[in-house]
Design a protein around this motif. Structure first.
Motif, mmCIF file in Angstrom:
data_model
loop_
_atom_site.group_PDB
_atom_site.id
_atom_site.type_symbol
_atom_site.label_atom_id
_atom_site.label_comp_id
_atom_site.label_asym_id
_atom_site.label_seq_id
_atom_site.Cartn_x
_atom_site.Cartn_y
_atom_site.Cartn_z
ATOM 1 N N GLY A 24 0.794 -1.218 0.000
ATOM 2 C CA GLY A 24 0.000 0.000 0.000
ATOM 3 C C GLY A 24 0.824 1.264 0.000
ATOM 4 O O GLY A 24 0.376 2.303 0.451
ATOM 5 N N THR A 511 -5.036 4.345 4.769
ATOM 6 C CA THR A 511 -5.686 3.575 3.706
ATOM 7 C C THR A 511 -4.630 2.757 2.970
ATOM 8 O O THR A 511 -3.769 3.306 2.287
ATOM 9 C CB THR A 511 -6.415 4.512 2.730
ATOM 10 O OG1 THR A 511 -7.398 5.267 3.448
ATOM 11 C CG2 THR A 511 -7.103 3.717 1.623
ATOM 12 N N ASP A 513 -5.243 0.219 0.657
ATOM 13 C CA ASP A 513 -5.584 -0.016 -0.735
ATOM 14 C C ASP A 513 -5.141 1.179 -1.579
ATOM 15 O O ASP A 513 -5.555 2.312 -1.340
ATOM 16 C CB ASP A 513 -7.098 -0.227 -0.881
ATOM 17 C CG ASP A 513 -7.508 -0.488 -2.319
ATOM 18 O OD1 ASP A 513 -7.460 -1.651 -2.746
ATOM 19 O OD2 ASP A 513 -7.862 0.490 -3.028
ATOM 20 N N THR A 514 -4.308 0.915 -2.591
ATOM 21 C CA THR A 514 -3.699 2.027 -3.330
ATOM 22 C C THR A 514 -4.707 2.813 -4.150
ATOM 23 O O THR A 514 -4.589 4.040 -4.248
ATOM 24 C CB THR A 514 -2.614 1.499 -4.281
ATOM 25 O OG1 THR A 514 -2.257 0.179 -3.922
ATOM 26 C CG2 THR A 514 -1.380 2.334 -4.219
ATOM 27 N N THR A 515 -5.664 2.148 -4.748
ATOM 28 C CA THR A 515 -6.660 2.852 -5.558
ATOM 29 C C THR A 515 -7.486 3.797 -4.699
ATOM 30 O O THR A 515 -7.727 4.959 -5.076
ATOM 31 C CB THR A 515 -7.571 1.849 -6.286
ATOM 32 O OG1 THR A 515 -6.773 0.990 -7.095
ATOM 33 C CG2 THR A 515 -8.576 2.573 -7.165
ATOM 34 N N GLU A 516 -7.920 3.317 -3.556
ATOM 35 C CA GLU A 516 -8.693 4.171 -2.649
ATOM 36 C C GLU A 516 -7.838 5.304 -2.099
ATOM 37 O O GLU A 516 -8.295 6.441 -1.962
ATOM 38 C CB GLU A 516 -9.277 3.336 -1.499
ATOM 39 C CG GLU A 516 -10.415 2.421 -1.906
ATOM 40 C CD GLU A 516 -11.558 3.186 -2.561
ATOM 41 O OE1 GLU A 516 -12.000 4.198 -1.987
ATOM 42 O OE2 GLU A 516 -11.985 2.793 -3.658
ATOM 43 N N ARG A 517 -6.598 4.972 -1.802
ATOM 44 C CA ARG A 517 -5.708 6.009 -1.280
ATOM 45 C C ARG A 517 -5.479 7.098 -2.320
ATOM 46 O O ARG A 517 -5.439 8.288 -1.992
ATOM 47 C CB ARG A 517 -4.371 5.384 -0.861
ATOM 48 C CG ARG A 517 -3.472 6.339 -0.104
ATOM 49 C CD ARG A 517 -2.159 5.695 0.278
ATOM 50 N NE ARG A 517 -1.346 6.628 1.043
ATOM 51 C CZ ARG A 517 -0.020 6.586 1.122
ATOM 52 N NH1 ARG A 517 0.643 5.636 0.493
ATOM 53 N NH2 ARG A 517 0.640 7.476 1.828
#
Length: 573
Positions: A24, A511, A513-517
């Motif tokens: 992450g 966060t 999760d990379t996409t959410e971050r």
């Protein structure tokens, strides 16, 4: 994290891109950006323009062999390079490469980024940490690593207690003094040392930047006895690194000598480092740097853009590469946190801040000062990290609206104020100041310029004692460092007391999760821009040269990485 091997004699093992993504803490897409710029990125190529940017941004170079790669290194000699004056030799206090070019050669870290920022490698840790749960990281240390055989260490072994002490000292919550405390303050619940070679970090919550911060050039394992003897690490340095610190001649040079007991070896089994001495000259005048490099008195140097073609013409065999700078330019309004530091008038009025920020013509600053050799920026994160940067600038240049905003705020005729800046680096900061002064004058804001000597400027800056400044901050691979350290609740380099922004910065850091971050990082950047604390102006290209005789090393993508352990001199080149 996956387990890794690695003994003291093996090359450090990198943390793969896939593993980084899984943790992450995406490195910011350095390799992807190099490809996006098009063409090959090899030593000697300046590169083209980044699509959609105003200016010319050199490509981020990855996977390029250093000069002399694959050759049998030669031992001996002196490597002489150049840097500005540090404020101190304490990696927990200072913030400039003038510190890390010394401290990264005296000390080691648990982990470290590789030269092109595409992977994280082990250093004092013998493997990447075990992670039995989302908040626990267990590091196994290399055995037999010795501090330098000089007082007060006298060659004793580095153990887990040294790591614990170093991280806890770095995490001292004293903004303006312990400049990198925000990495870990209120994030680490406890550090355990069950034995001399095991360090266990237990975090309060999942923390996406943790491994990135552990690998920072500032997160070094220091010597407790030296702190206790001297009171701090301002004037001396004793560590486990490749070079032993000898002396710091103020405003002249640093002298370091080879550590004969260094634990690290190269791919051929040769003990590092290769050179006998490391000399770091302290020079701030770009003309003097260019002259000394051309005269052969410097083995490596960053050359001001105005001199690049002359150096290439006169030294055609020199190694050369341009790369985007992590050091960029902001125009700041008065910092505040709403607690210890109140918001000064008139900058507590968002209309005033918006008026000033919208009056800055970023492209004009870049064109006048650097002849367009760089790129304008859109927010707190630079385009060298394309996953995290904003794709559009939320703030538009609109001096006509700026005048209306000032009138609505009660300043129909504008107002007067002072702008401070560090004028220790040649004519560029003075030129930037003059351009900004002229741009603000067009909306009726009459600025008196106050250039300051570097130490005085940073002492004032980190006391948060100013109304306006133009400033050179840093950008680093993990987005948290570009947000928390300036706009977060535990910020160090600037203070901004918007609680909604604080909460979003905390949220992105927690966060995994990379996409959410990524979504949160973009959202918080837009909110920062539209709160108008400062104008995010431009980042220039850096132009690095080494002499043809310099092998085994070239400037890394992270200019804070001061390590020179692999450099060797070929007197026949």
């Amino acid at each position: 994290m996956s387990r890794g091997g690695g003994s003291q004699t093996r090359a450090a093992r990198p943390l793969s891109r896939r593993a980084v993504l899984g943790a992450g803490m995406l490195l910011g897409g350095s390799a992807a950006f190099a490809l996006a710029c098009g063409g090959k990125t090899r030593t000697g190529q300046v590169g083209g323009t980044a699509e959609g940017q105003a200016g010319r941004l050199a490509p981020v170079t990855t996977g390029v062999p250093v000069p002399g790669a694959g050759q049998q290194p030669k031992r001996g000699g002196t490597f002489t390079t150049v840097e500005g004056p540090p404020r101190s030799l304490d990696p927990h206090f200072d913030t400039f490469p003038a510190n890390t070019i010394v401290t990264n050669n005296v000390y080691n870290a648990l982990l470290t980024f590789n030269a092109d920022l595409t992977a994280i490698e082990t250093e004092l840790a013998e493997a990447m940490p075990e992670q039995p749960d989302p908040v626990t990281y267990i590091f196994k240390l290399r055995k037999g690593v010795k501090f330098h055989d000089v007082p007060p260490a006298n060659g004793r072994e580095m153990v887990a207690a040294d790591v614990k002490y170093s991280i806890e000292r770095q995490s001292t919550n004293d903004p303006g003094k312990y400049q990198h405390a925000y990495y870990f303050v209120n994030r680490i619940a406890r550090i355990e040392t069950p034995d001399d070679y095991t360090v266990k970090f237990v975090l309060n919550k999942p923390y996406a930047p943790f491994i990135s911060y552990i690998a920072s050039p500032w997160t070094l394992v220091i010597l407790r006895e030296l702190v206790e003897q001297d009171g701090d690490l301002t004037k001396r340095a004793v560590g486990t690194g490749p070079f032993i610190f000898e002396e710091w001649q103020k405003d002249v040079q640093h002298r370091l000598r080879r550590n004969p007991n260094y634990w690290k070896k190269d791919q051929f089994g040769n003990q590092l480092p290769y050179v006998d001495r490391l000399i770091i000259k302290i020079i701030t005048d770009p003309n003097a740097v260019q002259a000394q490099f051309l005269g052969g008195d410097l083995d490596a140097a960053g050359i001001q853009f105005t001199f690049v073609e002359e150096v290439k013409r006169r030294l055609p065999k020199a190694n050369y590469r341009a790369q985007p700078s992590q050091f960029w330019r902001q125009m700041r309004t008065a910092p505040y946190d709403g607690e210890k530091y109140p918001h000064r008038k008139p900058y507590n009025d968002i209309r005033v801040r918006q008026a000033l920020v919208q009056a800055v013509n970023k492209k004009e600053v870049l064109d006048i000062v650097f002849s367009g050799d760089g790129v304008v920026v859109k927010g707190p994160i630079l385009p060298i990290y394309p996953m995290w940067e904003l794709k559009e600038d939320p703030v538009k240049y609109d001096p006509a609206e700026s005048k209306k905003l000032l009138e609505a705020a009660g300043f129909p005729n504008g107002f007067e104020d002072e702008m401070i800046f560090d004028n220790s680096a040649g004519e560029i900061p003075n030129n930037v100041a003059e351009v900004l002064k002229n741009q603000l004058a067009k909306i009726g804001v009459r600025v008196t310029l106050r250039g300051m000597e570097r130490t005085a400027y940073y002492n004032k800056t980190y006391a948060y004692d100013y109304n306006l400044s133009h400033h050179v901050p840093l950008n680093q691979p993990d987005p948290d460092e570009n947000l928390s350290s300036y706009f977060g609740r535990n910020s160090t380099f600037y203070k901004w007391g918007n609680r909604e922004i604080w909460d979003l910065i905390d949220k992105q850091a927690e966060t995994i999760d990379t996409t959410e971050r990524q979504k949160i990082v973009h959202e918080v950047q837009r909110k920062i821009c539209l709160d108008y604390p400062m104008s995010f102006i431009y980042t220039p290209n850096l132009h690095f040269f080494t002499q043809a005789r310099v092998k085994g090393w070239f400037y890394p993508n992270d200019y804070y990485n001061g390590r020179r352990e692999t450099v060797w001199i070929d007197p026949t080149a």
